[in-house]
Design a protein around this motif. Structure first.
Motif, short mmCIF file in Angstrom:
data_model
loop_
_atom_site.label_atom_id
_atom_site.label_comp_id
_atom_site.label_asym_id
_atom_site.label_seq_id
_atom_site.Cartn_x
_atom_site.Cartn_y
_atom_site.Cartn_z
N CYS A 34 70.25 -89.92 -43.14
CA CYS A 34 69.70 -90.12 -44.53
C CYS A 34 71.43 -89.86 -45.15
O CYS A 34 71.93 -90.73 -46.06
CB CYS A 34 69.03 -89.15 -45.28
SG CYS A 34 68.84 -89.31 -46.90
N GLU B 38 64.12 -91.60 -51.44
CA GLU B 38 63.04 -92.16 -50.64
C GLU B 38 63.07 -92.00 -49.18
O GLU B 38 62.29 -91.60 -48.28
CB GLU B 38 63.14 -93.92 -50.84
CG GLU B 38 62.54 -94.14 -52.26
CD GLU B 38 62.68 -95.90 -52.22
OE1 GLU B 38 63.11 -96.46 -51.27
OE2 GLU B 38 62.22 -96.17 -53.47
N GLU B 39 64.57 -91.80 -48.99
CA GLU B 39 65.08 -91.34 -47.62
C GLU B 39 64.69 -90.13 -47.07
O GLU B 39 63.92 -89.74 -46.03
CB GLU B 39 66.23 -91.70 -47.08
CG GLU B 39 66.50 -93.17 -46.90
CD GLU B 39 68.14 -93.54 -46.83
OE1 GLU B 39 68.98 -92.61 -46.73
OE2 GLU B 39 68.58 -94.56 -46.69
N LYS C 7 60.63 -89.89 -46.81
CA LYS C 7 60.25 -90.35 -45.40
C LYS C 7 60.73 -89.33 -44.30
O LYS C 7 59.71 -89.23 -43.49
CB LYS C 7 61.05 -91.77 -45.17
CG LYS C 7 60.72 -92.48 -43.94
CD LYS C 7 61.39 -93.77 -43.85
CE LYS C 7 61.03 -94.32 -42.58
NZ LYS C 7 61.70 -95.72 -42.16
N GLU D 102 57.98 -86.64 -44.47
CA GLU D 102 56.90 -87.16 -43.95
C GLU D 102 56.77 -87.06 -42.33
O GLU D 102 55.97 -86.68 -41.56
CB GLU D 102 56.56 -88.40 -44.47
CG GLU D 102 56.10 -88.30 -45.77
CD GLU D 102 55.72 -89.91 -46.29
OE1 GLU D 102 55.93 -90.82 -45.60
OE2 GLU D 102 55.45 -89.86 -47.43
N MET D 103 57.91 -87.68 -41.74
CA MET D 103 57.98 -87.64 -40.33
C MET D 103 58.16 -86.14 -39.78
O MET D 103 57.38 -85.91 -38.85
CB MET D 103 59.18 -88.24 -39.79
CG MET D 103 59.20 -89.87 -40.10
SD MET D 103 60.60 -90.56 -39.61
CE MET D 103 60.42 -90.65 -37.96
#
Length: 51
Positions: free
Chosen positions: A50, A25-26, A29, A32-33
């Motif tokens: 992370c 998940e990290e 994320k 995406e960033m």
């Protein structure tokens, strides 16, 4: 005794799966960033940690 060992292994496997899911998940994320920053051509103010 073998039941206790099996129980410990099961709990360890569950915890390992939870940690791997959290890390995925990290990473998602962070990706995406990164895509957002690439699209807007800006630099991030702070970095994700992370690992």
């Amino acid at each position: 005794m073998k039941n206790k060992v099996a129980l410990v292994h099961k709990e360890a496997e569950e915890k390992r799966a939870m940690v791997e899911a959290k890390c995925r998940e990290e990473v998602l994320k962070a990706e995406e960033m990164a895509a957002k920053f690439r699209a807007t051509n800006t630099n991030p103010k702070k970095l994700l940690g992370c690992f």
